[in-house]
Design a protein around this motif. Structure first.
Motif, PDB file in Angstrom:
ATOM      1  N   SER A 171       0.823  -1.215   0.000  1.00  0.00           N
ATOM      2  CA  SER A 171       0.000   0.000   0.000  1.00  0.00           C
ATOM      3  C   SER A 171       0.851   1.257   0.000  1.00  0.00           C
ATOM      4  O   SER A 171       0.496   2.253  -0.651  1.00  0.00           O
ATOM      5  CB  SER A 171      -0.949   0.004   1.201  1.00  0.00           C
ATOM      6  OG  SER A 171      -0.220  -0.112   2.408  1.00  0.00           O
ATOM      7  N   LEU A 172       1.991   1.244   0.696  1.00  0.00           N
ATOM      8  CA  LEU A 172       2.834   2.430   0.753  1.00  0.00           C
ATOM      9  C   LEU A 172       3.357   2.826  -0.623  1.00  0.00           C
ATOM     10  O   LEU A 172       3.289   3.993  -1.018  1.00  0.00           O
ATOM     11  CB  LEU A 172       4.018   2.192   1.692  1.00  0.00           C
ATOM     12  CG  LEU A 172       3.811   2.431   3.182  1.00  0.00           C
ATOM     13  CD1 LEU A 172       5.062   2.031   3.950  1.00  0.00           C
ATOM     14  CD2 LEU A 172       3.462   3.878   3.455  1.00  0.00           C
ATOM     15  N   VAL A 173       3.900   1.858  -1.353  1.00  0.00           N
ATOM     16  CA  VAL A 173       4.469   2.164  -2.665  1.00  0.00           C
ATOM     17  C   VAL A 173       3.386   2.645  -3.619  1.00  0.00           C
ATOM     18  O   VAL A 173       3.559   3.630  -4.344  1.00  0.00           O
ATOM     19  CB  VAL A 173       5.208   0.947  -3.248  1.00  0.00           C
ATOM     20  CG1 VAL A 173       5.639   1.207  -4.691  1.00  0.00           C
ATOM     21  CG2 VAL A 173       6.428   0.613  -2.388  1.00  0.00           C
ATOM     22  N   GLY A 174       2.233   1.976  -3.610  1.00  0.00           N
ATOM     23  CA  GLY A 174       1.143   2.413  -4.477  1.00  0.00           C
ATOM     24  C   GLY A 174       0.708   3.831  -4.193  1.00  0.00           C
ATOM     25  O   GLY A 174       0.505   4.646  -5.116  1.00  0.00           O
ATOM     26  N   ALA A 175       0.557   4.168  -2.915  1.00  0.00           N
ATOM     27  CA  ALA A 175       0.127   5.513  -2.541  1.00  0.00           C
ATOM     28  C   ALA A 175       1.157   6.562  -2.949  1.00  0.00           C
ATOM     29  O   ALA A 175       0.809   7.646  -3.429  1.00  0.00           O
ATOM     30  CB  ALA A 175      -0.135   5.570  -1.043  1.00  0.00           C
ATOM     31  N   CYS A 176       2.443   6.249  -2.777  1.00  0.00           N
ATOM     32  CA  CYS A 176       3.493   7.202  -3.138  1.00  0.00           C
ATOM     33  C   CYS A 176       3.565   7.410  -4.649  1.00  0.00           C
ATOM     34  O   CYS A 176       3.724   8.544  -5.122  1.00  0.00           O
ATOM     35  CB  CYS A 176       4.841   6.725  -2.600  1.00  0.00           C
ATOM     36  SG  CYS A 176       4.959   6.726  -0.798  1.00  0.00           S
ATOM     37  N   THR A 206      -7.349   1.233  -5.718  1.00  0.00           N
ATOM     38  CA  THR A 206      -7.771   2.052  -4.572  1.00  0.00           C
ATOM     39  C   THR A 206      -7.052   3.393  -4.539  1.00  0.00           C
ATOM     40  O   THR A 206      -7.524   4.326  -3.879  1.00  0.00           O
ATOM     41  CB  THR A 206      -7.534   1.316  -3.242  1.00  0.00           C
ATOM     42  OG1 THR A 206      -6.131   1.209  -2.997  1.00  0.00           O
ATOM     43  CG2 THR A 206      -8.159  -0.079  -3.278  1.00  0.00           C
ATOM     44  N   VAL A 207      -5.903   3.504  -5.234  1.00  0.00           N
ATOM     45  CA  VAL A 207      -5.200   4.785  -5.311  1.00  0.00           C
ATOM     46  C   VAL A 207      -5.275   5.365  -6.720  1.00  0.00           C
ATOM     47  O   VAL A 207      -4.525   6.277  -7.070  1.00  0.00           O
ATOM     48  CB  VAL A 207      -3.727   4.649  -4.854  1.00  0.00           C
ATOM     49  CG1 VAL A 207      -3.661   4.388  -3.356  1.00  0.00           C
ATOM     50  CG2 VAL A 207      -2.989   3.570  -5.633  1.00  0.00           C
ATOM     51  N   GLY A 208      -6.162   4.820  -7.540  1.00  0.00           N
ATOM     52  CA  GLY A 208      -6.392   5.376  -8.870  1.00  0.00           C
ATOM     53  C   GLY A 208      -5.372   5.008  -9.910  1.00  0.00           C
ATOM     54  O   GLY A 208      -5.213   5.721 -10.917  1.00  0.00           O
ATOM     55  N   LEU A 209      -4.679   3.875  -9.721  1.00  0.00           N
ATOM     56  CA  LEU A 209      -3.679   3.435 -10.691  1.00  0.00           C
ATOM     57  C   LEU A 209      -4.119   2.137 -11.352  1.00  0.00           C
ATOM     58  O   LEU A 209      -4.885   1.362 -10.779  1.00  0.00           O
ATOM     59  CB  LEU A 209      -2.334   3.217 -10.017  1.00  0.00           C
ATOM     60  CG  LEU A 209      -1.645   4.429  -9.399  1.00  0.00           C
ATOM     61  CD1 LEU A 209      -0.404   4.007  -8.624  1.00  0.00           C
ATOM     62  CD2 LEU A 209      -1.271   5.457 -10.469  1.00  0.00           C
ATOM     63  N   GLU A 210      -3.609   1.887 -12.560  1.00  0.00           N
ATOM     64  CA  GLU A 210      -3.887   0.635 -13.244  1.00  0.00           C
ATOM     65  C   GLU A 210      -2.628   0.112 -13.921  1.00  0.00           C
ATOM     66  O   GLU A 210      -1.737   0.883 -14.317  1.00  0.00           O
ATOM     67  CB  GLU A 210      -4.996   0.812 -14.280  1.00  0.00           C
ATOM     68  CG  GLU A 210      -4.677   1.782 -15.400  1.00  0.00           C
ATOM     69  CD  GLU A 210      -5.824   1.907 -16.399  1.00  0.00           C
ATOM     70  OE1 GLU A 210      -6.723   1.054 -16.371  1.00  0.00           O
ATOM     71  OE2 GLU A 210      -5.799   2.849 -17.210  1.00  0.00           O
ATOM     72  N   LEU A 211      -2.548  -1.199 -14.030  1.00  0.00           N
ATOM     73  CA  LEU A 211      -1.458  -1.864 -14.742  1.00  0.00           C
ATOM     74  C   LEU A 211      -1.799  -1.887 -16.220  1.00  0.00           C
ATOM     75  O   LEU A 211      -2.842  -2.409 -16.617  1.00  0.00           O
ATOM     76  CB  LEU A 211      -1.285  -3.288 -14.216  1.00  0.00           C
ATOM     77  CG  LEU A 211      -0.252  -4.172 -14.911  1.00  0.00           C
ATOM     78  CD1 LEU A 211       1.156  -3.645 -14.680  1.00  0.00           C
ATOM     79  CD2 LEU A 211      -0.366  -5.615 -14.410  1.00  0.00           C
TER      80      LEU A 211
END
Length: 238
Positions: A171-176, A206-211
């Motif tokens: 979760s930390l890396v995704g949020a950053c 959940t942080v608005g990113l997609e692969l």
């Protein structure tokens, strides 16, 4: 942070190398990366043995270990990918710069780079290694993922190599990445299949990113055999 609080910030070139040599036994490693016309060979200055950097105080504080002082296969694979990119006129942020291989490769590709790590020694070794190979330093910033700085801004490209080795980093890396990535930007995460990777991928929406793309690159060097994934991410369309 002032130079008085962190003396390494005032040092460059041979003076910076000498300061590190006074702290630990050091060594150089020649690192070939990339292929074809983009292939480069970089020389990295580094601690001779990362185990000698282990600090009980750092571990008690937040289970911190000096992973930055090793050169991981993911960093080598990501460096090769960066050399093939068009960096001119574009900004790039590295999360967890370590020894600075990927920061250096990104600068060689023309990016304007900001190198970050939560180890003070890492950011200075990264800028020293960039200068050793390219004659110039990146911007360097001490950054704790648990307390992301509001003034860091956003970047066209965000990269990280082998940073998903603890569960909480999913979760930390995704949020950053979500905070640091410009609206039309691209993030590239290099990972050899660490334990937090599945949770990281699940957390992205959940942080608005997609692969948007995933590639697999086999890496083998003696007893070390890994398949490094390059995960290309972007902001989800709204």
């Amino acid at each position: 942070m002032s130079d008085a609080a962190h003396p390494l910030r005032a040092l460059h070139g041979a003076a910076l190398d000498a300061a590190f040599t006074q702290k630990w036994t050091t060594d150089f490693e020649t690192v070939p990366v990339g292929s074809g016309a983009q292939a480069r060979t970089f020389t990295l200055f580094k601690p001779a043995n990362a185990d000698h950097l282990i600090s009980e105080a750092d571990y008690v504080m937040d289970e911190r270990l000096p992973y930055w002082a090793d050169l991981w296969p993911s960093a080598r694979v990501l460096a090769g990918a960066l050399l093939s990119m068009r960096g001119a006129g574009r900004t790039l942020l590295e999360l967890g710069c370590g020894l600075g291989l990927d920061t250096t490769a990104a600068m060689a590709a023309g990016f304007s780079v900001t190198a970050t790590d939560y180890y003070e020694d890492a950011i200075h070794m990264a800028r020293g290694n960039a200068a050793r190979n390219l004659g110039r330093e990146p911007q360097a910033r001490l950054v704790n993922w648990r307390a992301w700085p509001d003034d860091l801004g956003t970047f066209d490209v965000v990269i990280a190599a082998d940073v998903l080795y603890e569960k909480e980093y999913a979760s930390l890396v995704g949020a950053c990445v979500a905070r640091a990535l410009a609206p039309q930007g691209e993030a590239i995460i290099a990972d050899p299949g660490r334990l937090a990777l599945p949770a990281f991928l699940e957390h992205l929406p959940t942080v608005g990113l997609e692969l948007v793309h995933r590639s697999h690159t086999p890496y083998e060097n003696g007893a070390v055999k890994q398949v490094v994934q390059l995960l290309h991410l972007r902001h989800m369309a709204r």
